[in-house]
Motif scaffolding. Structure first.
Motif, mmCIF file in Angstrom:
data_model
loop_
_atom_site.group_PDB
_atom_site.id
_atom_site.type_symbol
_atom_site.label_atom_id
_atom_site.label_comp_id
_atom_site.label_asym_id
_atom_site.label_seq_id
_atom_site.Cartn_x
_atom_site.Cartn_y
_atom_site.Cartn_z
ATOM 1 N N UNK A 43 0.818 -1.215 0.000
ATOM 2 C CA UNK A 43 0.000 0.000 0.000
ATOM 3 C C UNK A 43 0.849 1.261 0.000
ATOM 4 N N UNK A 44 2.055 1.152 0.449
ATOM 5 C CA UNK A 44 2.909 2.326 0.592
ATOM 6 C C UNK A 44 3.833 2.429 -0.616
ATOM 7 N N UNK A 45 3.737 3.542 -1.339
ATOM 8 C CA UNK A 45 4.596 3.757 -2.502
ATOM 9 C C UNK A 45 5.862 4.451 -2.003
ATOM 10 N N UNK A 46 6.805 3.623 -1.573
ATOM 11 C CA UNK A 46 8.069 4.139 -1.052
ATOM 12 C C UNK A 46 9.079 3.005 -1.080
ATOM 13 N N UNK A 101 7.089 -5.442 -0.172
ATOM 14 C CA UNK A 101 6.534 -6.220 -1.288
ATOM 15 C C UNK A 101 7.492 -7.332 -1.702
ATOM 16 N N UNK A 102 8.778 -7.027 -1.716
ATOM 17 C CA UNK A 102 9.763 -8.056 -2.072
ATOM 18 C C UNK A 102 9.854 -9.142 -0.999
ATOM 19 N N UNK A 148 2.047 -11.861 -5.934
ATOM 20 C CA UNK A 148 2.958 -11.092 -5.072
ATOM 21 C C UNK A 148 4.144 -10.563 -5.877
ATOM 22 N N UNK A 149 4.628 -11.350 -6.825
ATOM 23 C CA UNK A 149 5.711 -10.872 -7.696
ATOM 24 C C UNK A 149 5.193 -9.762 -8.602
ATOM 25 N N UNK A 150 3.988 -9.939 -9.143
ATOM 26 C CA UNK A 150 3.387 -8.895 -9.974
ATOM 27 C C UNK A 150 3.209 -7.598 -9.186
ATOM 28 N N UNK A 151 2.754 -7.711 -7.940
ATOM 29 C CA UNK A 151 2.578 -6.523 -7.100
ATOM 30 C C UNK A 151 3.904 -5.811 -6.858
ATOM 31 N N UNK A 152 4.945 -6.576 -6.602
ATOM 32 C CA UNK A 152 6.268 -5.974 -6.366
ATOM 33 C C UNK A 152 6.767 -5.267 -7.621
ATOM 34 N N UNK A 153 6.565 -5.874 -8.776
ATOM 35 C CA UNK A 153 7.000 -5.251 -10.030
ATOM 36 C C UNK A 153 6.183 -4.001 -10.357
ATOM 37 N N UNK A 154 4.892 -4.052 -10.094
ATOM 38 C CA UNK A 154 4.043 -2.882 -10.329
ATOM 39 C C UNK A 154 4.452 -1.745 -9.414
ATOM 40 N N UNK A 162 7.549 -0.182 -10.710
ATOM 41 C CA UNK A 162 7.261 0.687 -11.857
ATOM 42 C C UNK A 162 6.703 2.035 -11.398
ATOM 43 N N UNK A 163 5.803 2.003 -10.428
ATOM 44 C CA UNK A 163 5.228 3.244 -9.906
ATOM 45 C C UNK A 163 6.302 4.081 -9.222
ATOM 46 N N UNK A 164 7.155 3.428 -8.463
ATOM 47 C CA UNK A 164 8.252 4.155 -7.807
ATOM 48 C C UNK A 164 9.172 4.812 -8.826
ATOM 49 N N UNK A 165 9.487 4.075 -9.874
ATOM 50 C CA UNK A 165 10.360 4.633 -10.916
ATOM 51 C C UNK A 165 9.713 5.859 -11.557
ATOM 52 N N UNK A 166 8.432 5.755 -11.858
ATOM 53 C CA UNK A 166 7.737 6.844 -12.545
ATOM 54 C C UNK A 166 7.521 8.044 -11.632
ATOM 55 N N UNK A 167 7.116 7.807 -10.392
ATOM 56 C CA UNK A 167 6.745 8.926 -9.531
ATOM 57 C C UNK A 167 7.896 9.486 -8.721
#
Length: 188
Positions: free
Chosen positions: A41-44, A51-52, A114-120, A123-128
């Motif tokens: 839930x936390x984008x950080x 997530x990993x 869970x792997x998909x969530x970590x990758x997503x 991606x969000x971290x990279x973009x934002x």
């Protein structure tokens, strides 16, 4: 019954590990299964680490290694869907072999998600975070160069103004008396 077919290849050790996901551990507010079903839930960076770790812990059970070749994939999806939506306390109350089959299908589903969530999340971290930080740094550098640009633009504007106000040589001034031809820029 499908539950017996799914449950048959499960080793006693894996069964113990799977059923150990359902009770709430001491000092926790929810079971391990509930924690795993909840994505990041936390984008950080801390959220990415969580997530990993979640993906690592889910895959450590190796539920995907259980040979379920006799089970139609759609049946596993149905079991996983039920396991993902039901509370852990509801799963604990199921009878065997349905309980083990449902938890196994759920954990198999979580191995991929869970792997998909970590990758997503990555991606969000990279973009934002990272790319936005680079854009902000570029904007700051552009603002640093702006005063020099303003000064250069003023110089070009004044040179153009002089150039535009000075007519080319050989053109007569329209206000010359009696049609005298005088060159602009020269005295009479």
């Amino acid at each position: 019954m499908i539950y017996s077919v799914v449950d048959a290849p499960v080793t006693p050790e894996l069964r113990r590990q799977l059923l150990g996901l359902l009770p709430v551990p001491d000092g926790a507010s929810v079971s391990t299964m509930e924690t795993w079903r909840t994505g990041p839930r936390e984008v950080s960076g801390r959220g990415q680490k969580g997530a990993l770790e979640r993906a690592r812990d889910v895959r450590a059970l190796q539920a995907g290694a259980v040979d379920l070749w006799r089970v139609p994939p759609v049946k596993l999806v149905e079991l996983a869907r039920y396991g993902m939506s039901a509370h852990a306390s509801t799963l604990r109350r199921l009878t065997e072999p349905r309980r083990t089959a449902t938890v196994l299908a759920t954990v198999r589903h979580l191995e991929n998600s869970s792997v998909d969530d970590a990758l997503t999340l990555f991606e969000v971290l990279m973009a934002t975070k990272l790319l936005a930080r680079a854009e902000r740094a570029e904007d700051k550098a552009r603002l640093v160069r702006l005063p020099r640009l303003r000064k250069a633009a003023a110089t070009v504007a004044s040179a153009l103004s002089v150039l535009m106000d000075t007519p080319p040589a050989g053109i007569t001034a329209p206000d010359a008396p009696d049609g005298e031809a005088t060159e602009v820029g020269q005295g009479r």
